[in-house]
Write an enzyme that holds these catalytic residues in place. Structure first.
Site, PDB file in Angstrom:
ATOM      1  N   ASN A  96     -42.455  -1.265 -26.511  1.00 13.78           N
ATOM      2  CA  ASN A  96     -41.124  -1.204 -25.896  1.00 13.78           C
ATOM      3  C   ASN A  96     -40.654  -2.546 -25.353  1.00 13.78           C
ATOM      4  O   ASN A  96     -40.301  -2.684 -24.184  1.00 13.78           O
ATOM      5  CB  ASN A  96     -41.100  -0.148 -24.784  1.00 13.78           C
ATOM      6  CG  ASN A  96     -42.106  -0.432 -23.685  1.00 13.78           C
ATOM      7  OD1 ASN A  96     -43.170  -0.989 -23.939  1.00 13.78           O
ATOM      8  ND2 ASN A  96     -41.794  -0.035 -22.462  1.00 13.78           N
ATOM      9  N   ASP A 306     -50.272   4.462 -17.592  1.00 15.14           N
ATOM     10  CA  ASP A 306     -48.904   4.401 -18.114  1.00 15.14           C
ATOM     11  C   ASP A 306     -48.126   3.310 -17.379  1.00 15.14           C
ATOM     12  O   ASP A 306     -46.970   3.490 -16.987  1.00 15.14           O
ATOM     13  CB  ASP A 306     -48.199   5.755 -17.991  1.00 15.14           C
ATOM     14  CG  ASP A 306     -47.083   5.902 -19.023  1.00 15.14           C
ATOM     15  OD1 ASP A 306     -47.149   5.248 -20.071  1.00 15.14           O
ATOM     16  OD2 ASP A 306     -46.137   6.667 -18.771  1.00 15.14           O
ATOM     17  N   GLY A 325     -40.351   4.825 -14.622  1.00 16.12           N
ATOM     18  CA  GLY A 325     -41.551   4.013 -14.734  1.00 16.12           C
ATOM     19  C   GLY A 325     -42.168   3.618 -13.414  1.00 16.12           C
ATOM     20  O   GLY A 325     -41.473   3.410 -12.411  1.00 16.12           O
TER      21      GLY A 325
END
Length: 419
Positions: A96, A306, A325
């Site tokens: 990403n 993550d 996030g």
């Protein structure tokens, strides 16, 4: 790199010295001797630290660094330094960035940025071109360049036929296809778990059903294609049940769970702190309990931080508009130890390598030194000054953590926090 580690307790079930407190001699990046007491042979650097424990190097299957394109969030260089300080010797890098990592040249570029580093970087290539979900990316070329899996990070594959083709095509070269578990037409603009708390807070809901429908669909496609599938960051009890049943049928599926989805529930959203805005969203205590049980019985194959750095202007805004996030490398060990024993925590942090075709190195004489050094008992509160990531968007800020990483020895290099 030569070093002598003194009085370290080994935590490695594959080691002949598991649970023993020993000295470890490392010469030219390889373990040459393990014994109760070793005399320094050539004035090597000696490592003596409080309550020192050593395990195989930790692995994270989902990290984002930003570079190329979002260096203000994080660079590869500082991201790998953060990973080393946090105890990780290998990380799988999501695609990403800007541009998206979707070609042979892109994979080669990010690998080159990680050269000569203690932490090994394993790129994950985009599954579709520009991660737009329309056409498959150059999967075989990226595999030849070093990609360990293929994943449009946090972007669901809405086209089931394209997912079917991806699983069939990648199976020709044992490629690992990842599918984000969310049905976008169900989740729509939901920003929090659709439940009592989202209603009380007036936040748009993202129901567990959105995840579970996608997981069920992908498992049906996997059974049909006989491919190889990884489902990253599941978050619901029903997802655990579906994957448990698929494994009972011997389907080639693995899955991970984000550490924050084990620790926090949607009850923490009452202050609208955008550090808690993540995807998938924080769910209920029932889901947390099921995820923990799934780790214990092996249904869930690995944990991940993550780790997703987001610059401050995208977090210091209204909850609805903030980006998803949270960073998690620095807090991973201490957060897990609040829920699991040290032995289980280390097991969780070292699992998953083989799924991504990464070689494991046990702590035995003759093995390459791929080690994490840590103190499992030190407690501390996570504050901003303890975060070395460029972005500070951690949902663990202010939380008490148990366990501290001293650093790593890997790739014939050593990174210690106190140096």
């Amino acid at each position: 790199m030569n070093a002598l580690i003194k009085s370290a307790t080994i935590v490695d079930s594959k080691s002949d010295f598991h649970n023993e407190t020993v000295d470890i001699l490392i010469e030219k990046g390889r373990i040459s001797k393990i014994a109760k007491r070793i005399t320094n042979p050539r004035n090597y650097k000696e490592i003596q630290l409080d309550n020192l424990h050593v395990s195989q190097g930790w692995f994270d299957s989902s990290v984002s660094f930003g570079e190329p394109g979002y260096e203000e969030r994080e660079t590869i260089s500082n991201g790998l330094k953060t990973a080393a300080n946090s105890g990780f010797t290998s990380v799988a890098l999501n695609a990403n960035s800007n541009p998206v990592i979707d070609s042979y040249a892109d994979i080669t570029f990010v690998k080159s940025k990680a050269n000569d580093n203690a932490v090994s970087l394993y790129p994950i290539g985009a599954l579709t071109q520009m991660s737009n979900g329309e056409d498959l990316a150059e999967l075989f070329d990226m595999r030849n360049a070093g990609a360990v899996a293929f994943y449009d990070y946090q972007k669901p594959m809405s086209n089931p036929n394209l997912m079917k083709i991806a699983l069939q095509y990648a199976s020709n070269f044992d490629g690992l296809v990842c599918s984000f578990p969310q049905e976008s037409r169900i989740s729509r603009n939901g920003v929090a778990n659709e439940h009592v708390n989202s209603t009380k807070l007036g936040l748009k809901g993202n129901p567990a059903l959105a995840e579970e429908l996608q997981v069920a669909r992908d498992l049906f496609l996997l059974e049909y294609t006989e491919g190889k599938l990884h489902i990253p960051t599941i978050s619901t009890a029903k997802s655990v049940e579906l994957i448990r049943a698929a494994k009972a049928k011997k389907l080639n599926v693995s899955c991970s769970v984000a550490i924050h989805n084990l620790v926090f529930t949607d009850a923490v959203l009452h202050e609208f702190d955008t550090n808690f805005k993540v995807l998938p969203p924080l769910r209920t205590q029932t889901d947390c309990d099921a995820l923990i049980e799934g780790l214990k019985d092996g249904t869930i194959d690995m944990v991940t931080t993550d780790h997703n750095p987001i610059d401050i202007e995208y977090k210091k805004i209204e909850f609805d508009y903030a980006k998803y996030g949270s960073i998690g490398l620095e807090s991973a060990f201490g957060a897990l130890q609040n829920s699991f024993t040290t032995k289980k925590t280390i097991s969780l942090l070292t699992q998953g390598k083989s799924r991504f075709n990464i070689t494991e190195h046990s702590i035995n004489e003759g093995e390459i030194a791929d080690l994490t050094l840590f103190n499992p008992d030190e407690t501390y509160d996570l504050t901003i000054d303890k975060i070395s990531s460029r972005s500070k968007n951690s949902m663990f800020l202010g939380q008490q953590l148990k366990g501290k990483s001293y650093g790593v020895i890997a790739n014939n290099k050593m990174v210690l926090n106190n140096e």
